[in-house]
Design an enzyme around this catalytic site. Structure first.
Site, PDB file in Angstrom:
ATOM      1  CD  GLU A   1      -3.103   5.742   6.407  1.00  0.00           C
ATOM      2  OE1 GLU A   1      -3.041   5.836   5.166  1.00  0.00           O
ATOM      3  OE2 GLU A   1      -2.207   5.212   7.091  1.00  0.00           O
TER       4      GLU A   1
ATOM      5  CE  LYS B   1      -0.080   3.418   4.636  1.00  0.00           C
ATOM      6  NZ  LYS B   1      -0.106   3.555   6.078  1.00  0.00           N
TER       7      LYS B   1
ATOM      8  CD  GLU C   1      -3.515  -2.497   7.196  1.00  0.00           C
ATOM      9  OE1 GLU C   1      -2.366  -2.626   6.779  1.00  0.00           O
ATOM     10  OE2 GLU C   1      -4.245  -1.544   6.880  1.00  0.00           O
TER      11      GLU C   1
ATOM     12  CB  SER D   1       5.028  -1.860  11.946  1.00  0.00           C
ATOM     13  OG  SER D   1       4.656  -0.508  12.179  1.00  0.00           O
TER      14      SER D   1
ATOM     15  CG  HIS E   1      -5.847   1.944   4.960  1.00  0.00           C
ATOM     16  ND1 HIS E   1      -5.436   2.964   5.787  1.00  0.00           N
ATOM     17  CD2 HIS E   1      -4.828   1.062   4.916  1.00  0.00           C
ATOM     18  CE1 HIS E   1      -4.211   2.710   6.208  1.00  0.00           C
ATOM     19  NE2 HIS E   1      -3.819   1.565   5.696  1.00  0.00           N
TER      20      HIS E   1
ATOM     21  N   GLY F   1       2.310   2.283  10.634  1.00  0.00           N
ATOM     22  CA  GLY F   1       3.278   3.379  10.479  1.00  0.00           C
ATOM     23  C   GLY F   1       3.971   3.780  11.766  1.00  0.00           C
TER      24      GLY F   1
ATOM     25  CG  ASN G   1      -1.686   1.254   1.427  1.00  0.00           C
ATOM     26  OD1 ASN G   1      -1.783   2.071   0.507  1.00  0.00           O
ATOM     27  ND2 ASN G   1      -2.253   1.449   2.614  1.00  0.00           N
TER      28      ASN G   1
HETATM   29  P1  PGA Z   1       2.760   0.231   7.568  1.00  0.00           P
HETATM   30  O1  PGA Z   1       1.324   0.509   6.897  1.00  0.00           O
HETATM   31  O2  PGA Z   1       3.255  -1.076   7.013  1.00  0.00           O
HETATM   32  O3  PGA Z   1       3.603   1.402   7.152  1.00  0.00           O
HETATM   33  O4  PGA Z   1       2.544   0.141   9.029  1.00  0.00           O
HETATM   34  C1  PGA Z   1       0.398  -0.528   6.686  1.00  0.00           C
HETATM   35  C2  PGA Z   1      -0.857   0.016   6.060  1.00  0.00           C
HETATM   36  O5  PGA Z   1      -1.249   1.145   6.362  1.00  0.00           O
HETATM   37  O6  PGA Z   1      -1.507  -0.672   5.241  1.00  0.00           O
END
Ligand code: PGA
Length: 253
Positions: free
Chosen positions: A97, A12, A167, A211, A95, A173, A10
């Site tokens: 976000e 983003k 997640e 992560s 997601h 992140g 992903n």
């Molecule tokens: P990350 O993000 O691996 O940077 O923690 C995962 C995601 O948001 O799908």
């Protein structure tokens, strides 16, 4: 029983055209026959570029989001039918976000999921609890509600085109990963709930995200109910993504 394994990047709102070219230069060209499915969701405007450059490596390009409408006066939105037209065959939905920053409700996410499935896309449906919810023992309740509302009225046939991505919001992140045991326990809760809802739960791939990186991916994938990973930060560099795909390639469920 056999479930498909996925490593999904992903990206983003990251990666310039230059970065994308560098990514593919650094992706390991020797291992093209990945057994696991290797997908990337770049920014919508880069989907065609990733689709073309990814062909050589069996990497499919997808979307990070789509509209709940087919067409019409919805300025700024992308129709799932337009994605399908462009041979973009999957989209993330829900997601954290999108849920948190863009205030997308369960109802809207259910509409988006149905519209994307109608258009012929595969949906990677994302769920996850916040730190506060985990610390107050609300994880199972939050996840089952997200599943009940987001997947409302879907048939088993439709669910064959849905992948779940668990997640934990506190792990996205932040560098904090759920321990493999914690992730496995939660994946089991999710799979049991899907079974209770009457879905073919043993056949539904459930990915872990938050992560994930080359140093922890193998242990996560070795867990019984973890069928792949949805990866943000560590999917941006070709070398790291190669390592993640190599781990996915040796994983069997
Ligand atoms: P990350 O993000 O691996 O940077 O923690 C995962 C995601 O948001 O799908």
């Amino acid at each position: 029983m056999s479930r498909a394994i996925y490593i999904i990047g992903n990206w983003k709102m990251n990666q310039s055209l230059n970065d994308i070219q560098t990514f593919f230069q650094n992706f390991n060209t020797e291992k093209q026959n990945y057994k696991c499915h290797t997908w990337i969701a770049p920014q919508a405007i880069h989907a065609q570029t990733v689709k073309e450059l990814g062909k050589e490596y069996n990497i499919l390009a997808g979307a990070q989001n789509c509209s709940n409408e087919k067409s019409g006066a919805f300025t700024g939105e992308t129709s799932p039918y337009a994605l399908k037209d462009m041979e973009i065959n999957f989209t993330l939905i829900g997601h954290s976000e999108r849920r948190q920053i863009f205030k997308e409700s369960d109802k809207l996410l259910n509409e988006k999921t149905k519209k994307a499935l109608d258009a012929g896309l595969t949906v990677v449906f994302c769920i996850g609890e916040t730190l506060e919810e985990r610390e107050s023992n609300q994880t199972a309740k939050v996840l089952t509600e997200q599943l009940n509302n987001g997947l409302l009225d879907l048939t088993n046939n439709q669910m064959s085109k849905v992948i779940i991505a668990y997640e934990p919001v506190w792990a996205i992140g932040t560098g904090k990963t759920a321990t493999p045991k914690m992730a496995q326990d939660t994946h089991k809760v999710v799979r049991d709930h899907l079974a209770e809802k009457g879905f073919n739960a043993e056949e539904i791939s459930i990915l872990y995200g938050g992560s994930v990186k080359p140093s922890n991916v193998e242990e996560l994938l070795s867990q019984k109910d973890i069928d792949g990973a949805l990866v943000g930060g560590a999917s941006l560099q070709g070398q790291d993504f190669t390592a993640l795909c190599n781990a996915g390639n040796t994983c069997q469920k």
